[in-house]
Design an enzyme around this catalytic site. Sequence first.
Site, PDB file in Angstrom:
ATOM      1  N   HIS A  57      -6.573  50.048 -44.413  1.00 37.22           N
ATOM      2  CA  HIS A  57      -6.598  48.913 -43.323  1.00 37.22           C
ATOM      3  C   HIS A  57      -6.089  49.499 -42.022  1.00 37.22           C
ATOM      4  CE1 HIS A  57      -5.387  45.093 -41.386  1.00 37.22           C
ATOM      5  NE2 HIS A  57      -5.808  44.353 -42.397  1.00 37.22           N
ATOM      6  N   GLN A 110      -2.116  44.196 -50.520  1.00 36.54           N
ATOM      7  CA  GLN A 110      -3.147  43.608 -51.526  1.00 36.54           C
ATOM      8  C   GLN A 110      -2.441  43.594 -53.194  1.00 36.54           C
ATOM      9  OE1 GLN A 110      -5.695  41.819 -50.819  1.00 36.54           O
ATOM     10  NE2 GLN A 110      -5.356  42.254 -48.666  1.00 36.54           N
ATOM     11  N   ASP A 160       1.323  50.760 -48.869  1.00 40.42           N
ATOM     12  CA  ASP A 160       0.811  49.545 -48.281  1.00 40.42           C
ATOM     13  C   ASP A 160       0.521  48.639 -49.586  1.00 40.42           C
ATOM     14  OD1 ASP A 160      -0.627  47.132 -47.498  1.00 40.42           O
ATOM     15  OD2 ASP A 160      -1.972  48.642 -46.135  1.00 40.42           O
ATOM     16  N   CYS A 172     -11.239  44.809 -41.051  1.00 42.70           N
ATOM     17  CA  CYS A 172     -10.190  45.626 -40.544  1.00 42.70           C
ATOM     18  C   CYS A 172     -10.144  47.072 -41.189  1.00 42.70           C
ATOM     19  CB  CYS A 172      -8.808  45.053 -40.592  1.00 42.70           C
ATOM     20  SG  CYS A 172      -8.466  43.598 -39.625  1.00 42.70           S
ATOM     21  N   LYS A 182      -0.058  36.795 -48.250  1.00 43.16           N
ATOM     22  CA  LYS A 182      -1.003  37.061 -49.141  1.00 43.16           C
ATOM     23  C   LYS A 182      -0.433  36.975 -50.616  1.00 43.16           C
ATOM     24  CE  LYS A 182      -2.861  40.504 -46.151  1.00 43.16           C
ATOM     25  NZ  LYS A 182      -4.125  40.139 -45.570  1.00 43.16           N
TER      26      LYS A 182
HETATM   27  N1  PLP Z   1      -3.130  46.343 -45.355  1.00 47.15           N
HETATM   28  C1  PLP Z   1      -3.889  45.816 -46.141  1.00 47.15           C
HETATM   29  C2  PLP Z   1      -4.446  46.528 -47.248  1.00 47.15           C
HETATM   30  C3  PLP Z   1      -4.471  44.571 -45.985  1.00 47.15           C
HETATM   31  O1  PLP Z   1      -5.246  44.036 -46.689  1.00 47.15           O
HETATM   32  C4  PLP Z   1      -3.942  43.836 -44.725  1.00 47.15           C
HETATM   33  C5  PLP Z   1      -4.309  42.508 -44.336  1.00 47.15           C
HETATM   34  O2  PLP Z   1      -5.494  42.192 -44.777  1.00 47.15           O
HETATM   35  C6  PLP Z   1      -2.878  44.444 -44.137  1.00 47.15           C
HETATM   36  C7  PLP Z   1      -2.326  45.627 -44.389  1.00 47.15           C
HETATM   37  C8  PLP Z   1      -2.080  43.538 -42.953  1.00 47.15           C
HETATM   38  O3  PLP Z   1      -1.397  42.652 -43.309  1.00 47.15           O
HETATM   39  P1  PLP Z   1      -0.851  41.586 -42.306  1.00 47.15           P
HETATM   40  O4  PLP Z   1      -1.867  41.186 -41.325  1.00 47.15           O
HETATM   41  O5  PLP Z   1      -0.097  40.486 -43.120  1.00 47.15           O
HETATM   42  O6  PLP Z   1       0.394  42.302 -41.572  1.00 47.15           O
END
Ligand code: PLP
Length: 427
Positions: free
Chosen positions: A143, A223, A220, A384, A246
Amino acid sequence: MTTIIENSKPSLYERQPEISTRFPVHQVREDFPILSSEVRGRKLVYLDNAATTQKPQSVIQAVTRYYKGENANIHRGVHYLSEQATQKYENARRKVGAFIGATVNCEVIFTRGTTESINLVAQSYGRAFVREGDEIIISALEHHSNIVPWQMLCQEKGAILRIIPLLENGELDLGVFDKLLSSKTKVVAVTQLSNVLGTLVPVRQICKKARDAGAVSLVDGAQSTPHLSVDMQQIGADFFAFSGHKLYGPTGIGVLYGRAELLERMPPYQGGGDMIRSVSFEHTEYADLPGKFEAGTPNIAGAIGLGAAIDYLQSLGMERIAAYEAELDGYTRSRLQEVEGLQIQGNPEEHRGAVSFTLDGVHPHDIGQLLDQEGIAIRAGHHCAQPLMKCLGVPATARLSAGLYNTREEIDMLASSLQGLRTLFHP
Ligand code: PLP
């Protein structure tokens, strides 16, 4: 890279019908007030859980209760409400620590979300310990929030960003990872679960290799945390980031887990109130962990809401949730394969959550908008993950992502709407 999965096997659901009957999904749905609402005159079918999840009544109540009867600033107050709010905030930290298997609670830092957690590590650990010519390894699945902070650091330090490429099926090419790892590698930062392809990444193996090479690892977990039981001791990551929203909790709250020994050595990310022991114009002494990384008034209600979300998930049982969702994921993929002209992107062996697809002759945004007319919420776009879209050779995909309250009936509705769309565009 487009993989059309042959529809030869019976669906996972057909092979394991008993699992879904054990998980009380219809009862669970009643805990989420928004799920009984209508959208555009149709019953809401919410399949955009990778973007954000809906909230159970217990989370909504915990946040409301806090603002109605418990609101005060934390840590500094000597009055009753402040003591209560401090206790609840720190109790939420304990719940998070137990949920992810932290060794000590001070390894849990509250942030705004995954994005801020990763930026914290890049700005604090990265600026202190990464030098010119050092290397940072990320993957093609990331992401933007696990790409851009490292790019910014590399630019500032003259470090080099290396990318683990994808195999044809949407898994990471770990053979190339082995070759990228060297004594120059300082950080390895990978997602545990792709928000686009649903690929489950073997993070335990990656973190171990990073450590053996003398690098720190960041996972990360944005998800993965809603779908799997995660255990820091088992994964072995130095840092782990995730978002409350999430995980059926509020927006604006998230977590950075870091190994205490590393966090101790890192400089603060931001300066201000609450992160200090003493301040004079000449010199400031920083607070102990976790305060050192929590400057200013935090999202107290958010942390309490996240604690309530964790209580909720634990009352259902993460193992049960994971088993139910694995079954629903298999069912979803097999139903989508039946839609003429539909291509599922990637076909990783281990997958969960998000399923991205394209439909011949129909733009993903049109898919999203037309499904919306039927009350079905999915997402269309680059999610993203623009570099991943480039690897896949598509500008955008349509993406559905199920959560613990989705049902086979909803997947059936989606599949038949997609079939209808296909007929509309190819009469
Ligand atoms: N990493 C992954 C794999 C994501 O799917 C997302 C959000 O969709 C993020 C990071 C960023 O999360 P946040 O916008 O809650 O900081």
